[in-house]
Design an enzyme around this catalytic site. Structure first.
Site, PDB file in Angstrom:
ATOM      1  N   THR A 258     -31.097  13.822  47.393  1.00  0.00           N
ATOM      2  CA  THR A 258     -31.454  14.855  48.360  1.00  0.00           C
ATOM      3  C   THR A 258     -32.780  15.517  48.001  1.00  0.00           C
ATOM      4  O   THR A 258     -33.170  15.557  46.818  1.00  0.00           O
ATOM      5  CB  THR A 258     -30.354  15.935  48.415  1.00  0.00           C
ATOM      6  N   ASP A 259     -33.450  16.074  49.009  1.00  0.00           N
ATOM      7  CA  ASP A 259     -34.672  16.827  48.740  1.00  0.00           C
ATOM      8  C   ASP A 259     -34.381  18.162  48.068  1.00  0.00           C
ATOM      9  O   ASP A 259     -35.290  18.808  47.525  1.00  0.00           O
ATOM     10  CB  ASP A 259     -35.480  17.043  50.020  1.00  0.00           C
ATOM     11  N   GLU A 260     -33.122  18.577  48.069  1.00  0.00           N
ATOM     12  CA  GLU A 260     -32.785  19.877  47.485  1.00  0.00           C
ATOM     13  C   GLU A 260     -32.991  19.926  45.971  1.00  0.00           C
ATOM     14  O   GLU A 260     -33.039  21.008  45.391  1.00  0.00           O
ATOM     15  CB  GLU A 260     -31.354  20.277  47.846  1.00  0.00           C
TER      16      GLU A 260
ATOM     17  N   LYS B  82     -26.848  16.986  41.824  1.00  0.00           N
ATOM     18  CA  LYS B  82     -27.581  15.815  42.313  1.00  0.00           C
ATOM     19  C   LYS B  82     -28.794  15.531  41.433  1.00  0.00           C
ATOM     20  O   LYS B  82     -29.119  14.366  41.152  1.00  0.00           O
ATOM     21  CB  LYS B  82     -28.009  16.023  43.767  1.00  0.00           C
TER      22      LYS B  82
ATOM     23  N   TYR C  90     -24.779  22.475  43.838  1.00  0.00           N
ATOM     24  CA  TYR C  90     -24.880  21.164  44.485  1.00  0.00           C
ATOM     25  C   TYR C  90     -26.164  20.452  44.095  1.00  0.00           C
ATOM     26  O   TYR C  90     -26.144  19.315  43.603  1.00  0.00           O
ATOM     27  CB  TYR C  90     -24.825  21.307  46.010  1.00  0.00           C
TER      28      TYR C  90
END
Length: 330
Positions: free
Chosen positions: A138-140, A167, A163
């Site tokens: 994810t870009d997060e 990741k 989260y």
């Protein structure tokens, strides 16, 4: 006559939102490949898509936990797995704030179990270098942007939620297996996906559901947080390209160049529903209700997909306005 498949890949989390769309796409694009879908069938899985997979000639759905090393080893051996595409993850930020250890178990421990099973099996089969492990992230993991700029593959990791931290940890494990063991692995970091089969807890399905039920639409804070939205099948094509043509050890950012504030997303959905499902005497935007902001809410995500565009000739094909109508229709 028994059909012999040319390849056998393990897809994890194939009953989730992106995984469901990926298996539907990939099973048609690559009929010569047998897909083993390992999914724990948690609340986030879609049982309708799981049942549909059972009817596909080159898909074998298996219920199970990626943390169950004995089961994962069995699947590698029984189906002679020569590739992994790893989607399975706990992904809802609010849930990670409430129960961070569940995210660590699935996203970190589960990824470690898959990597080690792949390393051992492919080494024993003497095809360690030719078999590929692709990890979907994810870009997060990059944290939050200000009003300008974009995430690139060189952006330092700065995750801000349990989260995104879990990741980021799983990304680093994949990187470690590349640099320590020489594993043939790739990583993709994508922006927010939207489209059919998305779980009801996510923003776009929530807005549609609340509108149709004539219930308040919850919008965090001012609603001005910005996300870059990506049509899910555009993402599926990107994963396919990276898995087959991406350079081992490389990361590819996948984004749609569709930056929208949360309020813009809500407003667009309300406007379309006013057209296709009129609410007599009302407009759906009347349902917008601002609620207390999420803890540590990142302000803006936006991806620069130049690398995958230049190196793998990928591009986002579905405009947001078209994709959101297709999503509402679905």
């Amino acid at each position: 006559m028994i059909f012999m498949f040319e390849h056998n890949i393990l897809v994890t989390g194939g009953a989730g939102f992106i995984g469901t769309n990926f298996i539907s796409y990939y099973s048609k694009a690559h009929p010569e490949t047998r897909i083993i879908d390992l999914d724990a069938l948690t609340y986030a899985a879609n049982l309708r898509s799981w049942d549909l997979q059972k009817t596909l000639p080159n898909v074998v759905p298996i219920k199970g936990d990626i943390c169950n090393r004995e089961l994962v080893d069995y699947i590698f051996d029984a189906f002679d797995i020569d590739g992994v595409i790893h989607f399975a993850a706990e992904s809802h930020v609010d849930n990670s704030i409430k129960d961070p250890l569940r995210f660590v178990r699935t996203n970190v421990d589960g990824t470690a179990a898959l990597l080690e099973a792949a390393r051992v099996f492919w080494t024993e089969k003497k095809r360690f270098e030719s078999s590929r492990f692709h990890h979907v992230s994810t870009d997060e993991v990059y944290g939050s942007l200000g009003d300008s700029g974009y995430f690139t593959e060189e952006t330092p990791y700065a995750p801000n939620s349990p989260y995104s931290s879990s990741k980021a940890s799983s990304d680093l494990l994949v990187r470690a297996y590349v640099h320590t063991y020489g594993m043939n692995a790739t990583i993709s970091n994508c922006s927010n996906n939207y489209g059919p089969w998305q779980n009801a807890e996510k923003l776009i399905p929530t807005v549609i559901r609340k509108c149709l039920a004539h219930e308040p639409i919850p919008v965090y804070g001012t609603g001005k947080n910005i996300r870059d939205w990506l049509w899910v099948e555009d993402h599926c094509r990107a994963v396919d390209l990276i898995y087959h043509q991406g350079k081992s050890g490389e990361t590819y950012n996948v984004g749609g160049h569709n930056e929208k504030t949360n309020l813009e997303i809500v407003g667009t959905i309300c406007q379309i529903l006013d057209e296709v499902r009129p609410w007599e005497g009302h407009h759906y935007a009347e349902l917008i209700s601002h609620v207390t902001d999420r803890l540590g809410h990142d302000f803006r995500y936006a991806i620069d997909p130049t690398k995958i565009i230049n190196e793998l000739a990928w591009k986002s094909e579905v405009k947001f306005e078209d994709g959101i109508r297709l999503t509402i229709d679905w």
